[in-house]
Design a protein around this motif. Structure first.
Motif, PDB file in Angstrom:
ATOM      1  N   ASP A   1      46.677  53.353 118.618  1.00 24.35           N
ATOM      2  CA  ASP A   1      46.173  54.742 118.665  1.00 24.35           C
ATOM      3  C   ASP A   1      46.665  55.523 117.457  1.00 24.35           C
ATOM      4  O   ASP A   1      46.364  56.683 117.282  1.00 24.35           O
ATOM      5  CB  ASP A   1      46.644  55.428 119.958  1.00 24.35           C
ATOM      6  CG  ASP A   1      48.112  55.165 120.213  1.00 24.35           C
ATOM      7  OD1 ASP A   1      48.762  54.574 119.317  1.00 24.35           O
ATOM      8  OD2 ASP A   1      48.603  55.520 121.289  1.00 24.35           O
ATOM      9  N   ARG A   2      47.485  54.919 116.602  1.00 27.21           N
ATOM     10  CA  ARG A   2      48.065  55.654 115.484  1.00 27.21           C
ATOM     11  C   ARG A   2      46.951  56.083 114.515  1.00 27.21           C
ATOM     12  O   ARG A   2      46.020  55.329 114.228  1.00 27.21           O
ATOM     13  CB  ARG A   2      49.062  54.761 114.754  1.00 27.21           C
ATOM     14  CG  ARG A   2      49.763  55.477 113.622  1.00 27.21           C
ATOM     15  CD  ARG A   2      51.131  54.877 113.389  1.00 27.21           C
ATOM     16  NE  ARG A   2      51.928  55.766 112.554  1.00 27.21           N
ATOM     17  CZ  ARG A   2      51.843  55.741 111.216  1.00 27.21           C
ATOM     18  NH1 ARG A   2      51.052  54.886 110.619  1.00 27.21           N
ATOM     19  NH2 ARG A   2      52.576  56.581 110.511  1.00 27.21           N
TER      20      ARG A   2
ATOM     21  N   THR B   1      37.880  60.250 110.577  1.00 28.78           N
ATOM     22  CA  THR B   1      38.270  60.008 111.964  1.00 28.78           C
ATOM     23  C   THR B   1      37.177  59.265 112.714  1.00 28.78           C
ATOM     24  O   THR B   1      37.426  58.263 113.387  1.00 28.78           O
ATOM     25  CB  THR B   1      38.521  61.361 112.656  1.00 28.78           C
ATOM     26  OG1 THR B   1      39.238  62.189 111.755  1.00 28.78           O
ATOM     27  CG2 THR B   1      39.307  61.138 113.921  1.00 28.78           C
ATOM     28  N   GLU B   2      35.923  59.720 112.548  1.00 27.97           N
ATOM     29  CA  GLU B   2      34.824  59.048 113.240  1.00 27.97           C
ATOM     30  C   GLU B   2      34.776  57.588 112.818  1.00 27.97           C
ATOM     31  O   GLU B   2      34.599  56.685 113.635  1.00 27.97           O
ATOM     32  CB  GLU B   2      33.492  59.723 112.936  1.00 27.97           C
ATOM     33  CG  GLU B   2      33.304  61.061 113.607  1.00 27.97           C
ATOM     34  CD  GLU B   2      34.118  62.154 112.950  1.00 27.97           C
ATOM     35  OE1 GLU B   2      34.677  61.889 111.858  1.00 27.97           O
ATOM     36  OE2 GLU B   2      34.240  63.248 113.527  1.00 27.97           O
ATOM     37  N   TRP B   3      34.946  57.374 111.511  1.00 25.84           N
ATOM     38  CA  TRP B   3      34.908  55.998 110.999  1.00 25.84           C
ATOM     39  C   TRP B   3      35.944  55.142 111.720  1.00 25.84           C
ATOM     40  O   TRP B   3      35.651  54.084 112.256  1.00 25.84           O
ATOM     41  CB  TRP B   3      35.145  55.987 109.490  1.00 25.84           C
ATOM     42  CG  TRP B   3      35.506  54.628 108.940  1.00 25.84           C
ATOM     43  CD1 TRP B   3      36.716  54.240 108.482  1.00 25.84           C
ATOM     44  CD2 TRP B   3      34.642  53.498 108.810  1.00 25.84           C
ATOM     45  NE1 TRP B   3      36.681  52.946 108.073  1.00 25.84           N
ATOM     46  CE2 TRP B   3      35.412  52.448 108.269  1.00 25.84           C
ATOM     47  CE3 TRP B   3      33.290  53.265 109.112  1.00 25.84           C
ATOM     48  CZ2 TRP B   3      34.884  51.196 108.003  1.00 25.84           C
ATOM     49  CZ3 TRP B   3      32.774  52.012 108.842  1.00 25.84           C
ATOM     50  CH2 TRP B   3      33.559  50.989 108.307  1.00 25.84           C
TER      51      TRP B   3
ATOM     52  N   THR C   1      34.947  54.473 115.152  1.00 31.99           N
ATOM     53  CA  THR C   1      33.866  53.491 115.216  1.00 31.99           C
ATOM     54  C   THR C   1      34.432  52.082 115.021  1.00 31.99           C
ATOM     55  O   THR C   1      34.118  51.159 115.775  1.00 31.99           O
ATOM     56  CB  THR C   1      32.825  53.765 114.108  1.00 31.99           C
ATOM     57  OG1 THR C   1      32.576  55.153 114.075  1.00 31.99           O
ATOM     58  CG2 THR C   1      31.555  52.986 114.367  1.00 31.99           C
ATOM     59  N   VAL C   2      35.303  51.926 114.020  1.00 32.53           N
ATOM     60  CA  VAL C   2      35.882  50.604 113.778  1.00 32.53           C
ATOM     61  C   VAL C   2      36.617  50.133 115.013  1.00 32.53           C
ATOM     62  O   VAL C   2      36.467  48.997 115.456  1.00 32.53           O
ATOM     63  CB  VAL C   2      36.836  50.653 112.566  1.00 32.53           C
ATOM     64  CG1 VAL C   2      37.570  49.341 112.429  1.00 32.53           C
ATOM     65  CG2 VAL C   2      36.057  50.970 111.307  1.00 32.53           C
ATOM     66  N   GLN C   3      37.372  51.060 115.608  1.00 30.46           N
ATOM     67  CA  GLN C   3      38.149  50.666 116.776  1.00 30.46           C
ATOM     68  C   GLN C   3      37.224  50.298 117.934  1.00 30.46           C
ATOM     69  O   GLN C   3      37.429  49.286 118.590  1.00 30.46           O
ATOM     70  CB  GLN C   3      39.074  51.800 117.202  1.00 30.46           C
ATOM     71  CG  GLN C   3      40.057  51.371 118.265  1.00 30.46           C
ATOM     72  CD  GLN C   3      40.962  52.497 118.672  1.00 30.46           C
ATOM     73  OE1 GLN C   3      40.535  53.639 118.746  1.00 30.46           O
ATOM     74  NE2 GLN C   3      42.217  52.183 118.892  1.00 30.46           N
TER      75      GLN C   3
ATOM     76  N   GLN D   1      45.245  64.577 115.878  1.00 32.87           N
ATOM     77  CA  GLN D   1      46.621  65.060 115.821  1.00 32.87           C
ATOM     78  C   GLN D   1      47.434  64.272 114.796  1.00 32.87           C
ATOM     79  O   GLN D   1      48.362  63.546 115.158  1.00 32.87           O
ATOM     80  CB  GLN D   1      47.255  64.952 117.199  1.00 32.87           C
ATOM     81  CG  GLN D   1      46.390  64.210 118.205  1.00 32.87           C
ATOM     82  CD  GLN D   1      47.183  63.655 119.333  1.00 32.87           C
ATOM     83  OE1 GLN D   1      48.157  62.953 119.134  1.00 32.87           O
ATOM     84  NE2 GLN D   1      46.793  63.992 120.543  1.00 32.87           N
ATOM     85  N   VAL D   2      47.059  64.437 113.530  1.00 37.00           N
ATOM     86  CA  VAL D   2      47.829  63.772 112.477  1.00 37.00           C
ATOM     87  C   VAL D   2      49.275  64.246 112.533  1.00 37.00           C
ATOM     88  O   VAL D   2      50.209  63.471 112.369  1.00 37.00           O
ATOM     89  CB  VAL D   2      47.217  64.086 111.094  1.00 37.00           C
ATOM     90  CG1 VAL D   2      47.989  63.379 110.004  1.00 37.00           C
ATOM     91  CG2 VAL D   2      45.757  63.704 111.063  1.00 37.00           C
TER      92      VAL D   2
END
Lengths: 381, 473, 1025
Positions: free
Chosen positions: A260-261, C537-539, C542-544, A266-267
């Motif tokens: 989840d990192r 973040t979306e990328w 998506t990868v995850q 929430q950086v």
């Protein structure tokens, strides 16, 4: 022969069953005690003629038979129902029927061994030597002659003994003469036996030695039992990869589902920084449990160096001073204003990435717990 | 018996035969003759040429056995034909076969002894020896058939690195105890019976070495009657113990199958059925061995026609018992109404292994029937052939029980056909090598006939005066 | 002998025993086109000799090292955050087969992929996969994979490097771009990857004159053409089988080899449980007896060539009933198709019932058609969906005009150009055209005329060896990629490991030769951001997640325009030497790309149960008419092309035709599937030598028995079963695999529990109580499709070794869960098939336990029948006493291939959580005890009970149709408890009172009322085998 001999007894040889029976009855009537008949096969009626009492062998066998039976049952109960219990086919741990065969066999085994050995022992065997073997005619006692021998140690033994035997019309009469020191084990044999015994003692001695000495080698392990596996568990070495490590680093840019990192907004939570600036507050809601956890984590991870009270006088530090370690830089006193004034984000970053000779703790302490420690530093310390 | 109808028609010799059975020991007047004829073999410098031929042959097969076992240990049990579902193939078949052979010995020695069957004396030493060696062969197979032979000792209740005890619910463990006990007791029985004869040989020995060796094993026996007294009592006790033992051993072996739930195995008839079969095959093997032996070492006066005839009768009788068991299995399979049982037996008789089944039946049930005829019971070559048949048949019985039951059990999807590999066959042959090597050595060096016992049943062994009563068999 | 011999060649596997064998017989065996079977002298002895010497070496090895081996720890100096050594992590990725992406979740153990599962969240997977995906890890760690760039010249292979290749390509492609790609050609596999297609467009811009050929053996242009007639664009039917009440499959193996079979199975299953609402009805018309056919409620065996006629006849029937309106109705009514097979009353009745059924379920019906059918048939079938108003309800048609299909005309063009020598440079982007191009094109010969033959591939395969450059291709677990799943979901693939052998993806290679971007990640990322789907973040999300949620293809609505009639082949087959052959993809090796996987080679074909071979499948009557039987060799010939191939008699196969599975007979696959250069004889027979460009689907061929025989090895019916065996099997089948028709179930829902009558099952003693957990399993025979993915999943999860053809022949296969297949029905030609997965039933009163002398198999407090490997001494008594015969024995050391030099990499495929068993040890299904344990640990750390669904054994996890449930029987709410309480639940051989923990749910079928009820399962087992 050079060394002087002595009379061991007298024997009379008969060539028929009747002869020996008749003789035996006579000798018994005369009241001789130390005498015996030697026959190639058990002659019926001779026991009676000699007046031999029944042996108590059967009783021994009976007793040992019982011992075997109970021993067998005990063994099975101890091993399967008491010492190491396991569930087999949903059966009860202890049920007699399944144990009858073994108990039975044990009974037989014990009884048979008793019958066999106690017979020999009662007969005084093995006794490889007997003065009788000196007698010339005795060799045929195991073939086709019947020999009656009277021991010299018998009270009645004397001249009339010979007369008595002659009166029984034997085929031969012979005095048994044998050297006095006869029947002693020769020195040579003794030597051999001694050596054999000492050799027998060697293996256990070696084992005992091995048992109580230390070795640099790994311990002996003859049955492999699949203990060493071809698969690679955590942190193992591999002869396949160039770097010799079986563990492979995740490829940059890939994200595991657990990972989840750096996913989500929430950086700050992960880095302690939000667009360049340290977080000024803990990005989690502070509950009593949260603070307790912070204290606990601090105790586990930090107190070793920083001491429980944060004074920096932790055991590791003291030890280092003991050793007068040159390179050692003492841990920071966490109670100083310098620390107190730091933004939570900065403390978090220090814990995560390490500072001076303090290593990174990010791989050991989950982010949430690190924040909890920060909280503890800030408020409770 | 019609024969008795009119006695006066009979010739004197026939009358003698009827009223007084022929003596157990023929044309041997004195005890010494017996001693002579038995001991002279061990004392002879040379054996008959045929002995050497046989011994070389036996050694070769023994070598084969060794090679096969090495091959097996270094490779794995896959060298055999065993598969899924037939996980037990030749090794277990051979095991049961040899254990069966090993039964006649103790039976003859013990049971017949208890029944005061004097005629046993001629053959008991033989058959006891046979028992020992057969059990050796039998013991070999369970040991080598396991997948990890190097931990076979885990089947004994001794502490091991697993820190666990064996599972006493398993028939295989019962086997360990049964066969182990049986071997021990048979060995004691055999040796004990041999001690007086060893003493005889010791006293007759010419060379120092023989004196020493025979002397060692004779334990210093000097024929003292006080010793004889305890000796006979112990012998009787051993016989009394060995009798239930001999019955138990093959019963326990049969549990290997009867306790399992595979159709064709799961049946209560197995214990008596197996025991009968064991006696059957055991006597057959005794005949197979004694017929050539008595010719080779001319024991014709000690192992007489009468012995052989009696054994033929036993074979015929036990053969019929076995036949009854076969029939009863079928009946029960049908009567139980169990679909799987029923199929198994139809499959046995008419399925892919029908050939094995019918070999078994013809060898075990049909061939011994010839012994109804006295002429057959006195025709040595025929008897020899039949005894061989019975041995073959009994091996196939075990094959049929083990393989045909396994190869088609509950789920048709796992049905498969078992076919042995060359290693299987050679191992079996090799076990015969082991057996005969030991047996021939026994013939060469040890008294093949219980000298003292034979003397005991000679007429002259019994006092003619008023001392003691005459004991007749 | 041996150690010498063995050191000679670099790689040895259990399969490569052949090349240890130097006997002359062996030489000629290699020379001969067909290897003898396991019973053949050479292979027999060689196999044994091989194992013998290996065994010896191992024995010595263990003797020499009688101490604990020293181990060194290699921790990370700087461990990544959140990384716990030995704690598996899961990565979403995907695998693409013929342009369809399968979403996967890869279990990575310390950064090494060890297990592949389906992606729970992905619509096309829902957590399940097929066998091919399961075998992916073995593919990754296959020691035969090419290990670097090779420069080839004739027979000479010189190890080269990417550096020198790029040096070469710089010059070469600079030249080519000057000529706009004149004389450049590409053979590309079928792919829907947006990133690749983007690279392709760019490439075609740079080299406009280059000839681009899309080719794959199992991709059919006809489908595109056919659908285009109805939808205006090449379309793809996306079926919602859970919505369809009536399904008609015209030789479309929906639940078998269909690219979307995984999702189909799941949806189909939801309608096969009578207690969960109305059941659907499946009609199947097909030549081969496929898995879908085995599932059908009504199956009609028909030659592939007659399917078209059947369809037209159905249309006529529908018209007659006035159910549909089509333009060409008039002339169709004027002379409706009749005669031939249509004349049969049975067929008339069938058509009548089928038509009635379709109309009755109008709007809720569905017609599917096999892609290998001619365009006319495909068009008509899909038009029928339009006419019956299914479009939008049970099926949506998606525009796939952007996704290429195999382009036969282009291939022909390419071969022509190569012959002229007008092609200087040809790049093969991962396919194997030399092997699988239509034989009449004679690609191989023309290929040699090309100057620069660049081949990108996983193996140095048939194409690789005749190329000038061989470039290692990255495995799908090693590279970035993306693709579209069947329903158009944009699915990403992230690498789970650095390339083991410096492989690169096709996209990366294109980038390289264009002198552009060479990072696969960049290409994928670019395609993604072009779609404007968001920021960093979306990328990452998506990868995850592994896919772009909600992405799909443009949907189309069809017309009912008139269509040309297909070929009206009606004549019944007359026994002659010419029959129709259908070329089918193989369920194990597909088109040959998976051939070198030992797992898949040994995976029994779901229907034939054959391992290690393919065979020509024929109906019993056809075979006997041709004088053939299982195992006899037959010569198939089309024009001047011919192959000899073993025959397998397949009950229920259509008469007058044969099905030839493709993908076998590989000469340069590897040490598993065949490597003639290294004296490893190919497995099976190469059907591509027969397949011509005139008809890729099916065509007429002449067939003749050669009189030779060949040993086909199967895991069932190992040997011809005699009369008695067949009767016995038929007699008990109904008890083992219980099932019935829907009405039977409606009358008596628990009929399955009353099939066997036995006395009440009482116990002599007080039984153990299982408080706490009580693990159990249930298998629903009604939904199980028999796809056998569970077998491979289990093999991968539990380190089950591959034993090879000879050992399977001896009946020593090791599969822990096997798929039993029985044929039922009185007439072999009309036989139906039932499947039953059988693994350890974990009996509570396990017969295996009490007979083990050393207590190596005992019960846990939770009722698991544990097998203690290192306690086992291998008496095999347990296996004898197991009524299900699910126990497997290591007759040899089956993992010797790991000891071989050059195959250390194989060790990585083993699951570290499961012991690798040694020689002489018994093994069996454990309910995946390692998963139970890890779930227990997880629950323990969170201080809670294990919840239902926390534990999924490998077989249950992979099962596409969710037929397998696992859980705690003490938990009244758990899925498995509910299944056990189901009326259909029964215990196989429960009358033995061993109380199995695995329950089977009876198989319910839903035949059409108007048709005579066919024999229910078990009534009369088919004579075969």
């Amino acid at each position: 022969m050079t060394n002087q001999t002595s009379i061991h007894g007298i024997l009379a040889e008969f060539d028929s069953v009747d002869g020996i029976l008749h003789a035996a009855e006579k000798v018994k009537q005369e009241g001789y005690r130390k005498w015996d008949c030697h026959t190639p096969f058990p002659v019926h009626g001779l026991d009676g003629a000699m007046g031999i009492r029944q042996t108590r062998l059967p009783w021994l066998v009976l007793v040992m038979g019982f011992a075997g039976c109970s021993g067998g049952i005990l063994l099975q109960w101890w091993t399967n129902a008491h010492d190491y219990v396991y569930r087999i086919s949903g059966k009860p741990d202890w049920s007699l029927p399944a144990n009858i065969p073994v108990a039975f066999e044990m009974t037989i085994l014990f009884a048979a061994l008793t019958a066999f050995f106690s017979m020999w022992i009662l007969n005084g065997f093995p006794r490889w030597y007997s003065p009788l073997f000196r007698a010339k005619c005795f060799t045929r006692a195991t073939d086709d002659r019947f020999v009656l021998a009277i021991d010299a140690r018998d009270d009645l033994f004397g001249e009339e003994t010979r007369k008595l035997l002659e009166s029984l019309s034997p085929s031969t009469i012979e005095m048994i003469e044998a050297p006095i020191e006869d029947g002693k084990i020769p020195l040579k044999l003794k030597g051999i036996l001694g050596i054999a015994l000492t050799l027998l003692l060697l293996p256990p001695a070696m084992i005992a030695n091995a048992r109580f000495t230390k070795s640099t080698q790994p311990r002996v392990h003859i049955v492999p039992n699949m203990d060493t596996q071809v698969t690679h568990r955590g942190q193992e070495a591999s002869d396949f990869f160039a770097d010799g490590q079986a563990m492979r680093l995740p490829i940059s840019g890939t994200y595991a589902q657990e990972d989840d990192r750096l996913i989500g907004e929430q950086v700050g939570f992960w880095t302690g920084k939000e667009n360049g600036a340290y977080l000024s507050s803990i990005p989690m809601d502070v509950t009593p449990e949260f603070e307790d956890r912070g204290r606990a984590r601090f105790g586990i991870y930090c107190s070793a160096c920083h001491a429980v009270n944060g004074s920096g006088q932790g055991t590791v530090h003291l030890r280092a001073q003991e050793l007068l370690s040159k390179t050692w830089v003492g841990p920071t006193d966490l109670r100083t204003d310098a620390i107190k004034q730091q933004a939570p984000g900065q403390l978090f970053e220090s814990i995560s990435n390490g500072i001076r000779n303090m290593p990174s703790y990010s791989s050991q302490i989950p982010a949430a717990d690190r924040w909890a420690i920060v909280q503890y530093l800030k408020e409770s310390l | 018996m019609a024969k008795y109808a009119n006695v006066n028609e009979l010739s004197d010799s026939q009358l003698d035969n009827l009223l007084e059975p022929p003596a157990l020991v023929q044309n041997a007047e004195t005890f010494h003759d017996i001693t002579e004829s038995v001991c002279s073999i061990a004392e002879a410098d040379r054996m008959p040429r045929s002995w050497y031929v046989l011994f070389t042959l036996a050694l070769c097969f023994l070598g084969v056995l060794g090679a096969m076992i090495f091959h097996l240990f270094t490779t794995g049990v896959g060298v055999w034909g065993n598969n899924q579902p037939v996980a037990w193939g030749f090794p277990i078949v051979n095991f049961v076969f040899w254990v069966g052979i090993g039964h006649a010995g103790t039976l003859i020695s013990a049971v017949l002894y208890l029944f005061r069957q004097g005629w046993r004396t001629g053959i008991n030493r033989f058959s006891e020896a046979m028992t020992i060696f057969a059990v050796c062969c039998a013991g070999l197979f369970p040991a080598i058939h396991v997948g990890r032979v190097w931990v076979i000792y885990w089947v004994f209740p001794i502490p091991n690195q697993m820190d666990m005890w064996p599972n006493f619910r398993s028939p295989l463990l019962w086997d360990v105890f049964a066969v182990g006990t049986y071997f021990t007791v048979s060995l004691l029985f055999w040796y004990m019976g041999m001690v007086p004869d060893l003493a005889t040989q010791r006293d007759r020995a010419k060379t120092k070495l023989r004196q020493f060796l025979y002397g060692i094993f004779a334990l210093g026996w000097n024929g003292s009657n006080r010793h004889w007294h305890r000796y006979e009592r112990a012998y009787l006790l051993l016989a009394a113990l060995a009798t239930p033992l001999v019955l138990s051993v093959h019963s326990v072996v049969s549990f290997d199958f009867a306790v399992a739930q595979i159709p064709g195995w799961h049946t209560t008839i197995f214990p008596p059925y197996f025991v009968a079969g064991a006696i059957f095959s055991g006597f057959a093997m005794v005949l197979t061995l004694s017929i050539p032996a008595r010719a080779l070492f001319n024991f014709k006066h000690i192992i007489t026609m009468r012995h052989i005839e009696l054994m033929c009768k036993v074979i015929m009788c036990t053969g019929m018992l076995v036949g009854y068991a076969y029939a009863m299995e079928f009946f029960m399979a049908w009567y139980s109404g169990n679909r799987y049982e029923g199929f198994t037996f139809v499959n046995r008789a008419f399925g892919p292994y029908a050939w094995a089944y019918w070999t078994m039946v013809s060898c075990n049930v049909i061939s011994p029937q010839i012994f109804w005829f006295k002429r057959a019971r006195r025709c040595i070559p025929l008897i020899f052939v039949i005894s061989i048949f019975v041995n073959i048949g009994m091996w196939f019985e075990r094959f049929v029980i083990t393989v045909t039951s396994l190869n088609r059990d509950f789920l048709p999807s796992s049905w498969n056909y078992f076919s042995p590999t060359i290693v299987d066959v050679l191992t079996l042959a090799g076990s015969f090598g082991l057996f005969f090597t030991l047996f021939l050595l026994f013939c060469r060096w040890l008294p093949q006939v219980a000298i003292s016992e034979v003397k005991n049943v000679m007429p002259s062994a019994h006092p003619h005066g008023n001392h003691g009563e005459v004991n007749h068999d | 002998m041996s150690s010498l011999n063995r050191s000679e060649s670099t790689k040895h596997y259990w399969r490569s025993l052949d090349h240890l064998e130097e006997t002359p017989e062996f030489q000629e065996m290699v020379a001969k086109e067909f290897p003898a079977g396991p019973d053949g002298e050479w292979s027999d002895t060689s196999r044994r000799r091989f194992l013998q010497l290996m065994g010896a070496s191992v024995a010595l090895g263990t003797a020499s090292s009688c101490r604990w081996q020293k181990e060194t720890l290699m921790p990370f100096a700087d461990r990544p955050e959140g990384w716990v050594p030995g704690k598996p992590r899961h990565y979403s990725t995907s695998m693409e087969v013929t342009g369809v992406g399968q979403a996967l979740t890869v279990t990575s153990y310390d950064g090494r992929p060890t297990k592949i599962e389906g992606n729970q969240a992905h619509p096309s997977s829902l957590g399940a996969t097929n066998s091919w995906a399961q075998a992916g890890t073995l593919g990754l760690y296959d020691p035969d994979r090419s290990r670097g760039v090779l420069a080839l010249e004739g027979d000479k292979e010189t190890p080269s490097s990417w550096k020198s290749f790029s040096a070469f390509s710089k010059i070469e492609f600079a030249r080519l771009s000057a000529t706009q790609g004149e004389g450049l050609a590409i053979v590309a596999p079928i792919t829907s990857s947006p990133s690749f297609l983007r690279a392709r467009r760019q490439f075609q811009k740079t080299f406009p004159k280059a000839l681009w050929v899309d080719w794959e053996a199992c991709s059919y242009q006809a489908e595109a053409i056919g659908t285009e007639r109805v939808f205006g664009k090449a379309a793809r039917g996306i079926y919602d089988l859970d919505k369809a009440d009536v399904i008609l499959s015209l030789e479309d193996d929906l639940m078998g080899t269909h690219p979307n079979a995984v999702r189909h199975s799941r949806d189909f299953a939801t309608r096969r449980k009578p207690e969960d609402g109305p059941m659907n009805r499946l009609w199947v018309v097909e030549a081969n007896h496929s898995l879908t056919g085995a599932l059908a409620d009504h199956r009609f065996a028909l030659r592939s060539g007659q399917i078209g006629a059947f369809l037209v006849a159905l249309e006529a029937e529908l018209l007659k009933k006035g159910g549909i309106k089509i333009p060409e109705a008039r002339q169709l009514m004027k002379n409706p198709p009749q005669g031939g097979f249509l004349a049969k009353d049975k067929v008339k009745a069938l058509l009548k019932a089928l038509a009635q059924d379709l109309l009755h379920a109008k709007g809720k019906s569905l017609v599917a058609v096999g892609a290998h059918q001619p365009a006319e048939v495909i068009a008509r079938a899909h038009r029928l969906n339009v006419l019956l108003g299914s479009v939008g309800n049970t099926v949506t048609y998606a525009d796939v005009s952007r996704i290429p299909t195999a382009n036969l005309s282009a291939s022909t063009e390419l071969v022509a150009r190569m012959r002229q020598g007008s092609v200087q440079t040809l790049i093969t982007l991962g396919g194997n055209p030399v092997y699988d191009m239509p034989a009449d094109l004679n690609f191989a010969a023309a290929y040699r005329k090309v100057k620069n033959r660049i081949h990108l591939g996983h193996y140095l395969d048939e194409t690789g060896v005749v190329s000038t450059w061989h470039l290692p291709q990255a495995h799908f677990l090693e590279c970035w990629n993306d693709s579209l799943s069947w329903n158009g979901t944009w699915t990403l693939a992230q690498p789970t490991m650095e390339p083991l052998w410096s492989g690169r993806s096709a996209t990366e290679l294109l980038g390289l030769v264009m002198g552009g971007e060479t990072s696969g990640e960049a290409w994928v990322r670019q395609a993604w951001s072009d779609a404007g789907l968001g920021g960093e973040t979306e990328w990452r999300k998506t990868v995850q997640a592994g896919f772009v949620a909600g992405s799909s293809l443009e949907t189309l609505r069809g017309t009912s325009a008139p269509l040309p009639l297909p070929n009206m082949e009606l004549s019944a087959w007359q026994a002659s030497d010419s029959i129709e052959v259908t070329f089918a993809s193989d369920p194990s090796v597909f088109d040959g790309r998976f051939a070198n996987s030992g797992w898949l080679q040994e995976l029994p074909d779901p229907m034939t149960k054959l391992t290690w071979d393919n065979a020509a499948l024929m109906a019993p009557s056809t075979a006997s008419a041709l004088g053939l039987t299982t195992g006899s060799m037959a010569k198939f010939a089309i024009d001047d092309r011919s192959i000899e191939m073993a025959v397998y008699v397949m009950p229920g196969h259509a008469q007058g035709c044969a099905t030839l599975p493709m993908g076998y007979g590989r000469t340069d696959a590897g040490h598993v599937a065949g490597l003639v250069a290294d004296r490893v004889t190919p497995t099976g027979f190469n059907v591509f030598l027969l397949r011509g460009s005139e008809a890729l689907g099916f065509s007429l061929a002449s067939v003749q028995g050669t009189g030779e025989t060949y040993t086909l090895v199967s895991t069932q019916d190992h040997h011809i079963i005699d009369e008695i065996g067949m009767e016995g099997r038929a007699d008990r089948l109904g008890d083992l695999v219980r099932g019935g028709d829907l009405d039977e179930w409606e009358q008596q829902p628990d009929f399955a529990q009353h099939v066997v009558h036995h006395p009440p099952l009482k116990s002599l003693w007080e039984e153990h109580k299982y408080e706490g957990y009580r693990w159990g399993m249930s298998i629903d025979l009604s939904t199980c499709t028999g796809c056998s993915a569970c077998t491979i999943a289990c093999q991968s999860e539990n380190n089950i070794p591959v034993v090879g053809k000879d050992e399977v022949f001896r009946g020593r296969e090791m599969a822990w869960i096997r798929m039993d297949r029985y044929f039922t029905g009185s007439d072999p030609d009309e036989a139906e098939a039932v499947h039953q997965p059988v693994s350890c039933q974990q009996c509570e009163m396990a017969p295996c336990e009490q007979v083990c002398p050393v207590a190596a198999t005992t019960h846990t407090s939770e009722g698991l029948n544990d097998m203690v490997y290192n306690r086992c001494i291998g008496t095999r008594y347990c296996s004898n006493n197991c009524p299900y015969k699910v126990r497997r024995f290591n007759y040899f050391n089956c993992n010797l291939d790991l000891e071989e030099t050059g195959s250390e990499v194989l060790k990585l495929v083993k699951n570290p959580d499961v012991t690798v068993r040694s020689r002489g040890v018994m093994e069996k299904c454990t309910y995946c005890v390692q998963r139970i344990q890890s779930a227990r640990i997880e629950a323990h750390t969170h201080e809670q009970k294990i919840q239902d669904g926390d534990i999924t054994p490998a077989c249950a996890q992979v099962c596409p149709s969710n037929a397998i449930q696992f859980g705690d029987l003490n938990d009244k709410t758990s899925k498995v408890r509910i299944a056990h309480d189901n009326d259909r639940a029964y215990a196989m051989l429960g009358e033995l009172n061993n109380k199995p923990r695995t329950a089977f749910l009876a198989r319910i079928r839903n035949p059409h009322p108007s048709l005579a009820a066919h024999d229910s399962q078990g009534a009369g087992e088919v004579r075969h085998g």
